[in-house]
Design a protein around this motif. Sequence first.
Motif, PDB file in Angstrom:
ATOM      1  N   ASP A  33       4.726   9.110   0.094  1.00  0.00           N
ATOM      2  CA  ASP A  33       5.933   9.085   0.922  1.00  0.00           C
ATOM      3  C   ASP A  33       5.874   8.049   2.032  1.00  0.00           C
ATOM      4  O   ASP A  33       6.783   7.994   2.873  1.00  0.00           O
ATOM      5  CB  ASP A  33       6.218  10.473   1.509  1.00  0.00           C
ATOM      6  N   SER A  34       4.839   7.236   2.023  1.00  0.00           N
ATOM      7  CA  SER A  34       4.736   6.167   3.012  1.00  0.00           C
ATOM      8  C   SER A  34       4.228   4.913   2.327  1.00  0.00           C
ATOM      9  O   SER A  34       3.174   4.929   1.684  1.00  0.00           O
ATOM     10  CB  SER A  34       3.785   6.570   4.135  1.00  0.00           C
ATOM     11  N   THR A  35       4.983   3.837   2.448  1.00  0.00           N
ATOM     12  CA  THR A  35       4.603   2.576   1.826  1.00  0.00           C
ATOM     13  C   THR A  35       4.667   1.454   2.846  1.00  0.00           C
ATOM     14  O   THR A  35       5.356   1.559   3.870  1.00  0.00           O
ATOM     15  CB  THR A  35       5.530   2.223   0.646  1.00  0.00           C
ATOM     16  N   TYR A  36       3.953   0.372   2.555  1.00  0.00           N
ATOM     17  CA  TYR A  36       3.910  -0.783   3.455  1.00  0.00           C
ATOM     18  C   TYR A  36       3.813  -2.023   2.599  1.00  0.00           C
ATOM     19  O   TYR A  36       3.101  -2.029   1.594  1.00  0.00           O
ATOM     20  CB  TYR A  36       2.718  -0.671   4.393  1.00  0.00           C
ATOM     21  N   TYR A  37       4.530  -3.085   2.990  1.00  0.00           N
ATOM     22  CA  TYR A  37       4.588  -4.297   2.191  1.00  0.00           C
ATOM     23  C   TYR A  37       4.318  -5.538   3.037  1.00  0.00           C
ATOM     24  O   TYR A  37       4.676  -5.590   4.215  1.00  0.00           O
ATOM     25  CB  TYR A  37       5.967  -4.449   1.543  1.00  0.00           C
ATOM     26  N   ALA A  38       3.740  -6.534   2.402  1.00  0.00           N
ATOM     27  CA  ALA A  38       3.659  -7.843   3.024  1.00  0.00           C
ATOM     28  C   ALA A  38       5.074  -8.419   3.111  1.00  0.00           C
ATOM     29  O   ALA A  38       5.914  -8.156   2.242  1.00  0.00           O
ATOM     30  CB  ALA A  38       2.768  -8.763   2.200  1.00  0.00           C
TER      31      ALA A  38
ATOM     32  N   PHE B 236       9.216  -6.275  -4.352  1.00  0.00           N
ATOM     33  CA  PHE B 236       8.172  -5.468  -4.991  1.00  0.00           C
ATOM     34  C   PHE B 236       8.295  -4.016  -4.526  1.00  0.00           C
ATOM     35  O   PHE B 236       8.672  -3.750  -3.388  1.00  0.00           O
ATOM     36  CB  PHE B 236       6.785  -5.982  -4.616  1.00  0.00           C
ATOM     37  N   THR B 237       7.920  -3.106  -5.419  1.00  0.00           N
ATOM     38  CA  THR B 237       7.909  -1.682  -5.082  1.00  0.00           C
ATOM     39  C   THR B 237       6.617  -1.055  -5.575  1.00  0.00           C
ATOM     40  O   THR B 237       6.285  -1.156  -6.768  1.00  0.00           O
ATOM     41  CB  THR B 237       9.096  -0.949  -5.715  1.00  0.00           C
ATOM     42  N   ILE B 238       5.896  -0.407  -4.676  1.00  0.00           N
ATOM     43  CA  ILE B 238       4.686   0.311  -5.043  1.00  0.00           C
ATOM     44  C   ILE B 238       5.021   1.788  -5.191  1.00  0.00           C
ATOM     45  O   ILE B 238       5.822   2.336  -4.430  1.00  0.00           O
ATOM     46  CB  ILE B 238       3.569   0.090  -4.000  1.00  0.00           C
ATOM     47  N   SER B 239       4.416   2.419  -6.189  1.00  0.00           N
ATOM     48  CA  SER B 239       4.631   3.848  -6.401  1.00  0.00           C
ATOM     49  C   SER B 239       3.366   4.430  -7.019  1.00  0.00           C
ATOM     50  O   SER B 239       2.485   3.701  -7.461  1.00  0.00           O
ATOM     51  CB  SER B 239       5.842   4.093  -7.314  1.00  0.00           C
TER      52      SER B 239
ATOM     53  N   SER C  31       0.836  -1.193   0.000  1.00  0.00           N
ATOM     54  CA  SER C  31       0.000   0.000   0.000  1.00  0.00           C
ATOM     55  C   SER C  31       0.872   1.244   0.000  1.00  0.00           C
ATOM     56  O   SER C  31       2.057   1.197   0.358  1.00  0.00           O
ATOM     57  CB  SER C  31      -0.946   0.006   1.203  1.00  0.00           C
ATOM     58  N   ILE C  32       0.254   2.352  -0.380  1.00  0.00           N
ATOM     59  CA  ILE C  32       0.960   3.633  -0.452  1.00  0.00           C
ATOM     60  C   ILE C  32      -0.013   4.727  -0.042  1.00  0.00           C
ATOM     61  O   ILE C  32      -1.194   4.678  -0.400  1.00  0.00           O
ATOM     62  CB  ILE C  32       1.532   3.855  -1.870  1.00  0.00           C
ATOM     63  N   ASN C  33       0.474   5.718   0.686  1.00  0.00           N
ATOM     64  CA  ASN C  33      -0.427   6.776   1.139  1.00  0.00           C
ATOM     65  C   ASN C  33      -0.677   7.778   0.024  1.00  0.00           C
ATOM     66  O   ASN C  33      -0.133   7.665  -1.077  1.00  0.00           O
ATOM     67  CB  ASN C  33       0.123   7.454   2.392  1.00  0.00           C
TER      68      ASN C  33
END
Length: 118
Positions: free
Chosen positions: A56-61, A68-71, A50-52
């Motif tokens: 500037d804030s991300t969270y991963y399993a 993996f990278t979310i953007s 997830s990403i806010n």
Amino acid sequence: QVHLVESGGGLVQAGGSLRLSCAASGRTFSSYAMGWFRQAPGKGREFVASINWSGDSTYYADSVKGRFTISRDNAKNRVYLQMNSLSREDTAVYYCAAAAAGSEFGSWGQGTQVTVSS
């Protein structure tokens, strides 16, 4: 709510990479937190990343952390999931989701299939 459409899924060999994209409709995209979830055959849907709203804030399993990278690009109303070092365990339908401020993920895309072959 926002309307979400995923793309970028496909067949890839183990160790390879894919980049998923999620296009969102609506003028308030930048106010939503965004997430990626997946559902493997015979299993329930699980959180991936997830990403806010600002990015500037991300969270991963734990299962995808470091691979993996979310953007997101708020100017383009898009969120991305870069997936590297894929393994067969990553085979699933991947869903994009949106969460309004203070709410759970309530808008979902139709999903895109990712298949990793050995």
